[in-house]
Design a protein around this motif. Sequence first.
Motif, PDB file in Angstrom:
ATOM      1  N   THR A  81       0.828  -1.203   0.000  1.00  0.00           N
ATOM      2  CA  THR A  81       0.000   0.000   0.000  1.00  0.00           C
ATOM      3  C   THR A  81       0.862   1.252   0.000  1.00  0.00           C
ATOM      4  OG1 THR A  81      -1.596  -1.249   1.259  1.00  0.00           O
ATOM      5  CG2 THR A  81      -1.912   1.111   1.169  1.00  0.00           C
ATOM      6  N   SER A  82       1.991   1.212   0.732  1.00  0.00           N
ATOM      7  CA  SER A  82       2.863   2.382   0.763  1.00  0.00           C
ATOM      8  C   SER A  82       3.365   2.700  -0.643  1.00  0.00           C
ATOM      9  CB  SER A  82       4.019   2.145   1.714  1.00  0.00           C
ATOM     10  OG  SER A  82       4.967   1.272   1.139  1.00  0.00           O
ATOM     11  N   VAL A  83       3.590   1.638  -1.444  1.00  0.00           N
ATOM     12  CA  VAL A  83       4.064   1.882  -2.812  1.00  0.00           C
ATOM     13  C   VAL A  83       2.956   2.484  -3.665  1.00  0.00           C
ATOM     14  CG1 VAL A  83       5.076   0.808  -4.840  1.00  0.00           C
ATOM     15  CG2 VAL A  83       5.700   0.019  -2.591  1.00  0.00           C
ATOM     16  N   PHE A  84       1.694   2.033  -3.430  1.00  0.00           N
ATOM     17  CA  PHE A  84       0.580   2.638  -4.163  1.00  0.00           C
ATOM     18  C   PHE A  84       0.537   4.135  -3.875  1.00  0.00           C
ATOM     19  CE2 PHE A  84      -1.807  -1.623  -3.391  1.00  0.00           C
ATOM     20  CZ  PHE A  84      -0.919  -2.264  -4.247  1.00  0.00           C
ATOM     21  N   LEU A  85       0.678   4.471  -2.580  1.00  0.00           N
ATOM     22  CA  LEU A  85       0.629   5.876  -2.174  1.00  0.00           C
ATOM     23  C   LEU A  85       1.772   6.655  -2.825  1.00  0.00           C
ATOM     24  CD1 LEU A  85      -0.905   7.805  -0.376  1.00  0.00           C
ATOM     25  CD2 LEU A  85       0.591   7.196   1.507  1.00  0.00           C
ATOM     26  N   PHE A  86       2.925   6.014  -2.938  1.00  0.00           N
ATOM     27  CA  PHE A  86       4.086   6.640  -3.561  1.00  0.00           C
ATOM     28  C   PHE A  86       3.775   7.027  -5.008  1.00  0.00           C
ATOM     29  CE2 PHE A  86       8.109   5.566  -5.984  1.00  0.00           C
ATOM     30  CZ  PHE A  86       8.732   6.772  -5.751  1.00  0.00           C
ATOM     31  N   TYR A  87       3.187   6.094  -5.754  1.00  0.00           N
ATOM     32  CA  TYR A  87       2.880   6.382  -7.162  1.00  0.00           C
ATOM     33  C   TYR A  87       1.842   7.497  -7.278  1.00  0.00           C
ATOM     34  CZ  TYR A  87       5.443   2.868  -9.829  1.00  0.00           C
ATOM     35  OH  TYR A  87       6.417   2.159 -10.464  1.00  0.00           O
ATOM     36  N   ILE A  88       0.803   7.417  -6.435  1.00  0.00           N
ATOM     37  CA  ILE A  88      -0.253   8.432  -6.522  1.00  0.00           C
ATOM     38  C   ILE A  88       0.334   9.807  -6.215  1.00  0.00           C
ATOM     39  CG2 ILE A  88      -2.466   9.157  -5.579  1.00  0.00           C
ATOM     40  CD1 ILE A  88      -2.611   6.605  -7.223  1.00  0.00           C
ATOM     41  N   THR A  89       1.256   9.858  -5.227  1.00  0.00           N
ATOM     42  CA  THR A  89       1.895  11.120  -4.888  1.00  0.00           C
ATOM     43  C   THR A  89       2.686  11.655  -6.076  1.00  0.00           C
ATOM     44  OG1 THR A  89       2.090  10.339  -2.641  1.00  0.00           O
ATOM     45  CG2 THR A  89       3.415  12.232  -3.230  1.00  0.00           C
ATOM     46  N   LEU A  90       3.362  10.779  -6.790  1.00  0.00           N
ATOM     47  CA  LEU A  90       4.133  11.201  -7.963  1.00  0.00           C
ATOM     48  C   LEU A  90       3.231  11.864  -9.000  1.00  0.00           C
ATOM     49  CD1 LEU A  90       6.526   8.244  -8.852  1.00  0.00           C
ATOM     50  CD2 LEU A  90       7.069  10.378  -7.707  1.00  0.00           C
ATOM     51  N   GLY A  91       2.003  11.353  -9.124  1.00  0.00           N
ATOM     52  CA  GLY A  91       1.127  11.841 -10.189  1.00  0.00           C
ATOM     53  C   GLY A  91       0.430  13.141  -9.848  1.00  0.00           C
ATOM     54  N   LYS A  92       0.498  13.563  -8.580  1.00  0.00           N
ATOM     55  CA  LYS A  92      -0.251  14.754  -8.155  1.00  0.00           C
ATOM     56  C   LYS A  92       0.441  16.031  -8.645  1.00  0.00           C
ATOM     57  CE  LYS A  92      -3.205  17.194  -5.853  1.00  0.00           C
ATOM     58  NZ  LYS A  92      -4.551  17.337  -6.434  1.00  0.00           N
ATOM     59  N   VAL A  93      -0.316  16.883  -9.327  1.00  0.00           N
ATOM     60  CA  VAL A  93       0.197  18.191  -9.735  1.00  0.00           C
ATOM     61  C   VAL A  93      -0.438  19.234  -8.810  1.00  0.00           C
ATOM     62  CG1 VAL A  93       0.234  19.877 -11.591  1.00  0.00           C
ATOM     63  CG2 VAL A  93       0.421  17.443 -12.118  1.00  0.00           C
ATOM     64  N   ALA A  94       0.370  20.163  -8.289  1.00  0.00           N
ATOM     65  CA  ALA A  94      -0.146  21.149  -7.332  1.00  0.00           C
ATOM     66  C   ALA A  94      -1.325  21.901  -7.941  1.00  0.00           C
ATOM     67  CB  ALA A  94       0.959  22.117  -6.940  1.00  0.00           C
ATOM     68  N   GLY A  95      -2.471  21.893  -7.244  1.00  0.00           N
ATOM     69  CA  GLY A  95      -3.648  22.595  -7.725  1.00  0.00           C
ATOM     70  C   GLY A  95      -4.411  21.846  -8.804  1.00  0.00           C
ATOM     71  N   GLY A  96      -3.944  20.680  -9.182  1.00  0.00           N
ATOM     72  CA  GLY A  96      -4.585  19.933 -10.261  1.00  0.00           C
ATOM     73  C   GLY A  96      -5.805  19.178  -9.777  1.00  0.00           C
ATOM     74  N   SER A  97      -6.752  18.960 -10.678  1.00  0.00           N
ATOM     75  CA  SER A  97      -7.940  18.204 -10.308  1.00  0.00           C
ATOM     76  C   SER A  97      -7.835  16.798 -10.879  1.00  0.00           C
ATOM     77  CB  SER A  97      -9.182  18.903 -10.873  1.00  0.00           C
ATOM     78  OG  SER A  97      -9.198  18.696 -12.260  1.00  0.00           O
TER      79      SER A  97
END
Lengths: 509, 163
Positions: B43-59
Amino acid sequence: MLETIISALPDMMVANAAPLLVVVPLMLAGICVFVPNGRAAWVLTILGSIISLLCALTLLLQVGAQGVVSYHLGGFAPPLGIEFRVDGLNILFLLLVTCIGVLAAIFSWPTVEAEIRAEKHRLFYAAHLICFTGLSGVAITGDAFNLFVFLEISSISTYVLVALGGTRDRRAFPAAFNYLMMGTIGATFFVIGVGFLYAATGTLNMVDMAERLALIDADNRAVVAGFAFIVVGLGVKAAMWPLHQWLPNAYAYAPSFVTMFLSATATKVAIYALVRFGFTVFAPEYTFEALNVALIFGPLAMIAMLACSFQAVFQTDVRRMLAYSSVAQVGYMLLGIAIGTSAGLSAGLFHLVNHALMKGALFMAVAGVVLTYQGTRITDFAGLGRAAPLTMTAFAIAGLSLIGMPLTAGFQSKWYLLQAMLDAGWGIAAVVIVASSFLAVIYMGRVLQAVFFQAPVNPRKQRREAPLLLLVPLWILTLATLYIGVQADWIIDLVQAAAQASFVPEGVL
Amino acid sequence: MVQFILERANYWAIIGLMMVGLYITFQSANMIKRLVGLSIFQTSVFLFYITLGKVAGGSAPILFGRDAKGHGAKVDHSADPGTHGTEVAHAETHGLIEIYSNPLPHVLILTAIVVGVATLAVGLALVVRIRESYGSIESDEVRRMDIGVADAQDADALVEATS
C-alpha cells in the motif's frame, strides 16, 4: 531449413509473431480449464509451447534481417503505448524459454500424472501456461511497468505450482509461502525503483528511459535510489546471493516437473531483466563507472559460487543439492555480468544458456527417478546406474557438464568466463571459478559414485527405465550439452550478438 | 523545519508505512500477520505512485469546464488573456486550460492493486493449506515440526544403511 519452416507459417502469424508468442499460451491457459481431462490439457500445453517456439524462431529470422523488431500493442506508438521490442539480447531468452517450454511440456505428462491428483491436472497445466506466458512476456516487453506485470504473472502462478507439491510432501506449503513473501517483496522493490525512474524521466518505455537518463546528472538521487531498488528487487527473483533463501526449499519440494521448468527458466529471465536494466536502461558507463556496481556484484557472485557449492556438498537430498548448486551457478552468470565488459557479459550469458540446458537435464533425470523409485535422497540413488542406465547416463553427462569437464557445454562456458576474467585483470575471480568447480566435483561426485559404484540399498529396485516420453526430452537436452561442448561457435555468435545488443540499443543513442 | 516536514507529509507517510509493513513481514511469526505486513508495504508503494502523479492545484484527470467544450478541437487561448497568470502558462503547454493531475500513475496502480490482491489471495490460500497439514500458522512451529520430521528420516536412513 529454418526459412522453409517459417515460410510455411500463415502470413498473419509471421507478421504478428511478437504478440502471438505471449497471447497464444495465455488464451490456451483459459481453455485448459474447460477441457474434459488432464490429457487434453497436456496436448494443449504442448501445442501452445510449440506455437510460441515457432513465433520465437520467426522473430529470430526477423531480428537477423532487420536488427530490432518492434510491435506496438493496440496501435499506440511508443513511448506512450506499450511496445514489444525484440533485439539480439531478448531473442536469446525467448528462444531459451520457448525451447525449454516445449521440451518440458512433452516430458511433463508421466510425472504430472504420478505426482498431481487427477482432478487438478487441467488446473495445473493452466497455471503452467500462465507461468510460461509471464516468463516470455518479461523477455519480450519493452515497457518497464509491463515487465513488472509479466514478472508477477509468472511469479504468482509459480507459487501455486510449487505449492502443488504439497500432496506429496507437506513441506511444499511453507516453501511456497516463503517464496511468496520473498518474491512479492522483490517485485514490490522493483516497482518502487520503476517509480523513481518514472519520476526522474517521465517515461516507462525502456529505450526512451535510456535516452532520457543519459541526459540526467549522474548524481541524481532519485535515479540512484531507483537503480538500487531495481537491482535488489530483481536480485531476489534471480536468487542472487544472499537473496536466495527462498530457492532451495522451493526447488526441493515442488513437483518434479515444476522444479525442472523453473530451474531452467525462471531465474534466467530475472537475470535477463537485470542485464536489460544494468546495460540498456542505465548505460554501462553509469552502472560500472559512476556507481561501480562491479564492487558489489563481483564479491557477492564469488561468495555465492563458494558458499553455495560448499552447502551443496553437505546435502543428503539430490534435489536440494542441485538447488544449492543453482544458486552457485547464478554466481557464475553474475560474475560475468559484473565485470562490465562485452566479453564478460557474453560469457555470463553463454553460461546461463548452458546452465539452463544441463540443470534442465539433471532435474529431468531426477524426475525420472522420483517417478520409478520414489526417492530423492542420495542413498535412494545407489546402484541406479545398473537399474536405469539410459536415465543415469544422461544424468552423469549433465553432471559432468556442471563440473566443467572438457567436451561438455559447461567446460566451454567456464573456459570462456575464465578468459574474460583474466582479460579484465580479475585474477582472484579466475581462482574462485576453479575452486568452485572443484567443489562441484565433490558434490556431483558423491551422487555419481552412489549411482555407478554402489550396490542398490533396496534389493526390490529392479531394472526400470524412466518412460520414453521422459527419456526423449532428457536426451535432447543432454545431446545439446555435448554438441555445444564440441561445436560452440554458433551459440557464441548468438551470445555475442546479445551482448552487443545490450551495450548499444540499436536505432537510439 | 515544520514547513519542511509538512510539505512532504505524503512522503513521510510512505516511508512510515513502508517500514511498518516490512517490519511486520520480517518480525512476525504468524503467517496471517506477515501477509498483513506485506499488504501494508505494498500500500505504501501505491501511495508513492499516486503522490508522484499529483500536480499542485490539479484536479482529477477528467476534462471539465472550458476544456470539455473544446474536446477534440484546438482550444483558443487568445479568448482568455492571462487571468490565471503562471497557471495558464503551465496549462497552455498541454493545450488545456484547467490543471489536471497525471493520470498515468493511477492506471499503473490499478494494475498493481490487482496484482496485490491476487498475491494476497494466493498467500491466504497457502496459509489455509498450511493450517490443514500442520495444524499451526506460526512459522517457527512449522519449522520445528519440519526439522523433527527430517531428523526422524535421517535416523531411518541410518538404520536402513547399517542393516
